[in-house]
Design a protein around this motif. Structure first.
Motif, mmCIF file in Angstrom:
data_model
loop_
_atom_site.group_PDB
_atom_site.id
_atom_site.type_symbol
_atom_site.label_atom_id
_atom_site.label_comp_id
_atom_site.label_asym_id
_atom_site.label_seq_id
_atom_site.Cartn_x
_atom_site.Cartn_y
_atom_site.Cartn_z
ATOM 1 N N SER A 117 0.827 -1.206 0.000
ATOM 2 C CA SER A 117 0.000 0.000 0.000
ATOM 3 C C SER A 117 0.864 1.259 0.000
ATOM 4 O O SER A 117 0.517 2.261 -0.643
ATOM 5 C CB SER A 117 -0.945 -0.001 1.205
ATOM 6 N N ALA A 118 1.998 1.214 0.691
ATOM 7 C CA ALA A 118 2.890 2.367 0.722
ATOM 8 C C ALA A 118 3.475 2.647 -0.665
ATOM 9 O O ALA A 118 3.527 3.798 -1.110
ATOM 10 C CB ALA A 118 4.010 2.149 1.736
ATOM 11 N N ILE A 119 3.917 1.593 -1.360
ATOM 12 C CA ILE A 119 4.495 1.761 -2.697
ATOM 13 C C ILE A 119 3.449 2.264 -3.681
ATOM 14 O O ILE A 119 3.675 3.209 -4.452
ATOM 15 C CB ILE A 119 5.120 0.438 -3.186
ATOM 16 N N HIS A 120 2.280 1.650 -3.693
ATOM 17 C CA HIS A 120 1.229 2.052 -4.630
ATOM 18 C C HIS A 120 0.774 3.486 -4.367
ATOM 19 O O HIS A 120 0.517 4.255 -5.307
ATOM 20 C CB HIS A 120 0.042 1.097 -4.526
ATOM 21 N N SER A 121 0.705 3.852 -3.097
ATOM 22 C CA SER A 121 0.264 5.199 -2.752
ATOM 23 C C SER A 121 1.268 6.250 -3.206
ATOM 24 O O SER A 121 0.903 7.256 -3.821
ATOM 25 C CB SER A 121 0.050 5.300 -1.240
ATOM 26 N N VAL A 122 2.545 6.018 -2.938
ATOM 27 C CA VAL A 122 3.543 7.030 -3.269
ATOM 28 C C VAL A 122 3.782 7.113 -4.768
ATOM 29 O O VAL A 122 4.082 8.183 -5.301
ATOM 30 C CB VAL A 122 4.862 6.779 -2.505
ATOM 31 N N ARG A 123 3.616 6.018 -5.495
ATOM 32 C CA ARG A 123 3.837 6.050 -6.939
ATOM 33 C C ARG A 123 2.833 6.967 -7.631
ATOM 34 O O ARG A 123 3.136 7.598 -8.634
ATOM 35 C CB ARG A 123 3.772 4.629 -7.523
ATOM 36 N N ARG A 124 1.640 7.077 -7.086
ATOM 37 C CA ARG A 124 0.631 7.938 -7.687
ATOM 38 C C ARG A 124 1.052 9.401 -7.673
ATOM 39 O O ARG A 124 0.719 10.159 -8.582
ATOM 40 C CB ARG A 124 -0.713 7.774 -6.958
ATOM 41 N N VAL A 125 1.776 9.816 -6.637
ATOM 42 C CA VAL A 125 2.180 11.219 -6.546
ATOM 43 C C VAL A 125 3.608 11.454 -7.056
ATOM 44 O O VAL A 125 3.926 12.535 -7.555
ATOM 45 C CB VAL A 125 2.044 11.749 -5.099
ATOM 46 N N ALA A 126 4.481 10.460 -6.936
ATOM 47 C CA ALA A 126 5.879 10.623 -7.344
ATOM 48 C C ALA A 126 6.065 10.472 -8.844
ATOM 49 O O ALA A 126 7.070 10.931 -9.395
ATOM 50 C CB ALA A 126 6.766 9.620 -6.604
ATOM 51 N N GLY A 127 5.115 9.824 -9.503
ATOM 52 C CA GLY A 127 5.216 9.637 -10.943
ATOM 53 C C GLY A 127 6.265 8.607 -11.317
ATOM 54 O O GLY A 127 6.789 7.873 -10.483
ATOM 55 N N PHE A 128 6.600 8.584 -12.623
ATOM 56 C CA PHE A 128 7.496 7.540 -13.128
ATOM 57 C C PHE A 128 8.971 7.877 -12.951
ATOM 58 O O PHE A 128 9.825 6.997 -13.056
ATOM 59 C CB PHE A 128 7.219 7.309 -14.622
ATOM 60 N N SER A 129 9.295 9.153 -12.701
ATOM 61 C CA SER A 129 10.693 9.581 -12.794
ATOM 62 C C SER A 129 11.502 9.341 -11.529
ATOM 63 O O SER A 129 12.735 9.384 -11.569
ATOM 64 C CB SER A 129 10.758 11.072 -13.156
ATOM 65 N N LEU A 130 10.854 9.086 -10.396
ATOM 66 C CA LEU A 130 11.582 8.879 -9.149
ATOM 67 C C LEU A 130 11.672 7.397 -8.801
ATOM 68 O O LEU A 130 10.689 6.664 -8.908
ATOM 69 C CB LEU A 130 10.889 9.619 -7.994
ATOM 70 N N LEU A 131 12.866 6.986 -8.384
ATOM 71 C CA LEU A 131 13.029 5.620 -7.889
ATOM 72 C C LEU A 131 12.415 5.496 -6.502
ATOM 73 O O LEU A 131 12.383 6.450 -5.733
ATOM 74 C CB LEU A 131 14.514 5.265 -7.818
ATOM 75 N N ILE A 132 11.956 4.290 -6.204
ATOM 76 C CA ILE A 132 11.409 4.007 -4.875
ATOM 77 C C ILE A 132 12.330 3.012 -4.182
ATOM 78 O O ILE A 132 12.556 1.902 -4.659
ATOM 79 C CB ILE A 132 9.982 3.431 -4.967
ATOM 80 N N ASN A 133 12.857 3.438 -3.040
ATOM 81 C CA ASN A 133 13.761 2.626 -2.222
ATOM 82 C C ASN A 133 12.971 2.179 -0.993
ATOM 83 O O ASN A 133 12.383 3.007 -0.297
ATOM 84 C CB ASN A 133 14.968 3.477 -1.815
ATOM 85 N N VAL A 134 12.948 0.863 -0.736
ATOM 86 C CA VAL A 134 12.110 0.320 0.337
ATOM 87 C C VAL A 134 12.974 -0.410 1.353
ATOM 88 O O VAL A 134 13.739 -1.314 1.007
ATOM 89 C CB VAL A 134 11.036 -0.648 -0.216
ATOM 90 N N GLU A 135 12.845 0.002 2.615
ATOM 91 C CA GLU A 135 13.564 -0.669 3.694
ATOM 92 C C GLU A 135 12.847 -1.958 4.067
ATOM 93 O O GLU A 135 11.652 -1.959 4.359
ATOM 94 C CB GLU A 135 13.632 0.257 4.907
ATOM 95 N N CYS A 136 13.583 -3.061 4.050
ATOM 96 C CA CYS A 136 13.011 -4.383 4.332
ATOM 97 C C CYS A 136 13.825 -5.074 5.421
ATOM 98 O O CYS A 136 15.056 -4.973 5.452
ATOM 99 C CB CYS A 136 13.004 -5.247 3.068
ATOM 100 N N GLN A 137 13.113 -5.800 6.276
ATOM 101 C CA GLN A 137 13.760 -6.450 7.411
ATOM 102 C C GLN A 137 14.054 -7.931 7.172
ATOM 103 O O GLN A 137 14.808 -8.541 7.932
ATOM 104 C CB GLN A 137 12.873 -6.321 8.658
ATOM 105 N N ASN A 138 13.449 -8.510 6.142
ATOM 106 C CA ASN A 138 13.617 -9.947 5.891
ATOM 107 C C ASN A 138 13.250 -10.287 4.453
ATOM 108 O O ASN A 138 12.844 -9.403 3.671
ATOM 109 C CB ASN A 138 12.759 -10.771 6.874
ATOM 110 N N LEU A 139 13.374 -11.560 4.104
ATOM 111 C CA LEU A 139 13.129 -12.020 2.740
ATOM 112 C C LEU A 139 11.687 -11.770 2.300
ATOM 113 O O LEU A 139 11.446 -11.329 1.176
ATOM 114 C CB LEU A 139 13.474 -13.504 2.629
#
Length: 307
Positions: free
Chosen positions: A196-218
């Motif tokens: 939900s966080a990725i889908h939400s931010v992509r709507r406002v950030a558009g195609f030109s910004l990379l999305i970096n996601v902090e993950c704790q496990n596989l």
């Protein structure tokens, strides 16, 4: 996406100058530095007066010279000129006193700019020195990925610190919140899920910004990739867990998704070798700029010859 595609400072061609990428607005910071250092009368300046003098910039501890444009601009503001003997990015030898530059101007103006210029140069050079060590350790181990400094910089001094990283040969990572989307644990917890966080931010950030996601496990990393994350930050994973997770992700999504894997969290010079590996594209660390020893410089006005 593949690792090893970006140039570091050692890849710059002769004549290329990192100062060319600085925004014009940074020069306004110099007046703020002077306002802070001399808010009222310059009492000691009365003693030395307006006579033209020459001062030598000495490097007194080993390190990488960085911060030349800031040093130049401080003395330009003070009405002085700088002649450099060493080029930016040069190694200052340890255990020696090395002539780095000559500064010319009125005695009072030389001393007015002295501490502002030295503090900036010393801090920037210290960051470049540690950054160069990180870069060299990684290359000596045969790793071709990217070492990046973090956004844990000093408020109001970020540009100088990021500049020092680049002179030292590491990637400056994002410069601010607007440079790249980074979804950390608090963003995900507040939103409810990685997807939900990725889908939400992509709507406002558009195609030109990379999305970096902090993950704790596989499992979190898989979710981030499937939801469209561009950079998967494996935070505080070490040893076999880090490298096994990275390999599993690269194997599972080969030919299906393009992404980079970033390792982060507590990376130091001593622990660097344990984090590098064939499936790690980026190592991000604050150790290249937090707690760095400064390179020691001094500025000495040449004594007047006795008649």
């Amino acid at each position: 996406m593949s690792s090893g595609g970006s140039k570091d400072a050692s890849d710059l061609l002769p004549g290329q100058n990192l100062a060319h990428i600085l925004p014009p607005s940074w020069r306004s910071e110099v007046q703020r530095w002077f306002d802070e250092d001399t808010p009222s009368f310059d009492w000691a300046g009365f003693v030395v007066g307006e006579e033209e003098q020459e001062a030598i910039l000495w490097g007194k501890s080993g390190g990488v010279l960085a911060g030349v444009p800031f040093f130049d601009e401080v003395f330009k503001y003070a009405g002085c000129t700088v002649e450099w003997i060493l080029q930016e990015g040069s190694a200052i030898p340890p255990d020696s006193k090395t002539k780095v530059a000559i500064v010319r101007g009125q005695a009072r103006q030389l001393l007015l700019g002295e501490r502002v210029a030295l503090n900036t140069l010393s801090r920037c050079s210290g960051i470049a020195t540690v950054s160069r060590r990180f870069r060299d350790l990684a290359r000596e181990a045969g790793w071709k990925g990217t070492i990046a400094g973090t956004r844990k910089t000093t408020p109001g001094f970020r540009l100088v610190e990021k500049y020092g990283m680049m002179v030292g040969g590491v990637d400056p990572h994002r410069h601010d919140l607007s440079s790249m989307v980074m979804l950390k644990d608090n963003h995900i917890w507040a939103t409810g899920s990685i997807t939900s966080a990725i889908h939400s931010v992509r709507r406002v950030a558009g195609f030109s910004l990379l999305i970096n996601v902090e993950c704790q496990n596989l499992d979190e990393a898989r979710e981030a990739i499937e939801a469209g994350g561009n950079i998967i930050m494996l935070d505080n994973l070490v040893g076999d867990e880090l490298h096994d997770t990275a390999k599993t992700l690269k194997d599972q999504f080969k030919g299906k998704r393009e992404f980079l894997i970033e390792a982060s969290g507590g990376i130091t010079e001593n622990g660097l070798s344990g984090r590098i590996g064939p499936n790690i594209d980026i190592l991000s660390t604050s150790a290249v700029h937090q707690g760095c020893p400064h390179v020691d410089f001094s500025l000495k006005i040449q004594p007047k010859k006795r008649s």
